[in-house]
Write an enzyme that holds these catalytic residues in place. Structure first.
Site, PDB file in Angstrom:
ATOM      1  N   CYS A 104       0.382  -1.223   0.161  1.00 40.11           N
ATOM      2  CA  CYS A 104       0.044   0.211   0.011  1.00 40.11           C
ATOM      3  C   CYS A 104       0.222   1.335   0.061  1.00 40.11           C
ATOM      4  O   CYS A 104       1.898   1.181   1.311  1.00 40.11           O
ATOM      5  CB  CYS A 104      -0.922   0.163   1.741  1.00 40.11           C
ATOM      6  N   GLU A 105       0.704   2.295  -0.910  1.00 41.71           N
ATOM      7  CA  GLU A 105       1.723   3.247  -1.477  1.00 41.71           C
ATOM      8  C   GLU A 105       0.996   4.208  -0.077  1.00 41.71           C
ATOM      9  O   GLU A 105       2.047   5.084  -0.058  1.00 41.71           O
ATOM     10  CB  GLU A 105       1.577   3.899  -2.433  1.00 41.71           C
ATOM     11  N   HIS A 106       0.231   4.107   1.019  1.00 36.40           N
ATOM     12  CA  HIS A 106      -0.359   4.771   1.923  1.00 36.40           C
ATOM     13  C   HIS A 106       0.574   4.873   3.552  1.00 36.40           C
ATOM     14  O   HIS A 106       0.124   5.946   4.217  1.00 36.40           O
ATOM     15  CB  HIS A 106      -1.863   4.923   1.806  1.00 36.40           C
ATOM     16  N   HIS A 107       0.762   3.269   3.461  1.00 36.30           N
ATOM     17  CA  HIS A 107       1.386   3.193   4.548  1.00 36.30           C
ATOM     18  C   HIS A 107       2.403   2.140   4.700  1.00 36.30           C
ATOM     19  O   HIS A 107       2.541   1.671   5.788  1.00 36.30           O
ATOM     20  CB  HIS A 107      -0.057   2.121   5.096  1.00 36.30           C
ATOM     21  N   GLN A 145      -5.199  -1.002  -5.152  1.00 35.11           N
ATOM     22  CA  GLN A 145      -5.187  -1.662  -5.823  1.00 35.11           C
ATOM     23  C   GLN A 145      -6.002  -1.197  -7.132  1.00 35.11           C
ATOM     24  O   GLN A 145      -5.721  -2.416  -8.014  1.00 35.11           O
ATOM     25  CB  GLN A 145      -5.743  -2.482  -5.091  1.00 35.11           C
ATOM     26  N   HIS A 173      -5.639  -5.800   2.581  1.00 35.77           N
ATOM     27  CA  HIS A 173      -4.934  -4.830   2.780  1.00 35.77           C
ATOM     28  C   HIS A 173      -4.336  -4.579   4.397  1.00 35.77           C
ATOM     29  O   HIS A 173      -5.353  -4.749   4.786  1.00 35.77           O
ATOM     30  CB  HIS A 173      -5.476  -3.691   2.464  1.00 35.77           C
ATOM     31  N   CYS A 175      -3.169  -2.534   5.988  1.00 32.10           N
ATOM     32  CA  CYS A 175      -3.432  -1.304   6.707  1.00 32.10           C
ATOM     33  C   CYS A 175      -4.869  -1.109   7.149  1.00 32.10           C
ATOM     34  O   CYS A 175      -4.873  -1.072   7.688  1.00 32.10           O
ATOM     35  CB  CYS A 175      -3.238  -0.564   5.514  1.00 32.10           C
TER      36      CYS A 175
END
Ligand SMILES: [Zn+2]
Length: 211
Positions: A104-107, A145, A173, A175
């Site tokens: 996940c590019e946010h976490h 995704q 995910h 996250c």
């Protein structure tokens, strides 16, 4: 920024890379990431003199560049050759349950899932393992995704020189599962249908075969 992170909104179909992303070598990247990861561990209060921890910054840096984010570098894109469809197989071909590990590019925590991919030959066929390799290549990036699904589809269409592809990704995910809302039961499903797969009957056949 926090809102984007929790809602998992992607800003672009292309991975947002800087123009100078590959101006420095993998070796220098590993050195720099190692240094900064050591700082992060130090700030968290960890004792980097401990035998168990002292090698971690280098291991993490090498893993980032050479393994789990190696798909950022176009030099690592699988070289895909097509073969003539000698057996005149005209139906859809499905490669299902392809295991994927993305992040996940946010976490920066794992996305673990399965990809199911289908295509209909337009006269040429692809080596089956190349489909897996394409999935792995686009997975080894910080991702969302939806973008991962689209990138695999575009990569496959480009490789096959055909619009007739379908993709479903079903992924957990971490996250979502291990932090924040802590839902361990949910998974996220994304799909992509183009060309002949936009036809309801063809789509239904694909869906019934991957069950
Ligand atoms: Zn996330």
């Amino acid at each position: 920024m926090d809102v984007i992170g929790e809602e998992h909104i992607a800003t672009s179909v292309n991975t947002p890379l800087r123009w100078d992303a590959f101006e420095i070598s993998d070796e220098i990247k590993i050195e720099l990431i190692e240094k900064h990861f050591r700082d992060i561990m130090h700030i968290m209060g960890l004792d980097l003199n401990d035998d168990s921890l002292s090698g971690t910054p280098h291991r993490v840096a090498k893993m980032f560049v050479k393994e789990i984010f190696s798909g950022l570098n176009p030099a690592n894109k699988p070289d895909i050759k097509l073969f003539e469809n000698k057996y005149q197989y005209k139906e859809m071909l499905i490669e299902k349950n392809i295991t994927l590990y993305s992040y996940c590019e946010h976490h920066f925590v794992p996305i673990i899932g399965k990809a199911h991919i289908a295509y209909i030959s337009n006269g040429q066929v692809i080596g089956l393992s190349k489909i897996n390799r394409l999935v792995q290549y686009y997975s080894k990036r910080p991702q969302v995704q939806e973008r991962l699904t689209n990138q695999i589809a575009e990569g496959l269409k480009e490789a096959l020189q055909s619009e007739d592809v379908a993709i479903i990704i079903d992924a957990v995910h971490l996250c979502v599962a291990s932090r924040g809302i802590k839902d361990t039961n949910s998974s996220t499903v994304t799909s992509y249908y183009s060309g002949k797969f936009q036809d309801q009957k063809t789509q239904a056949e694909f869906l019934s075969l991957i069950k």
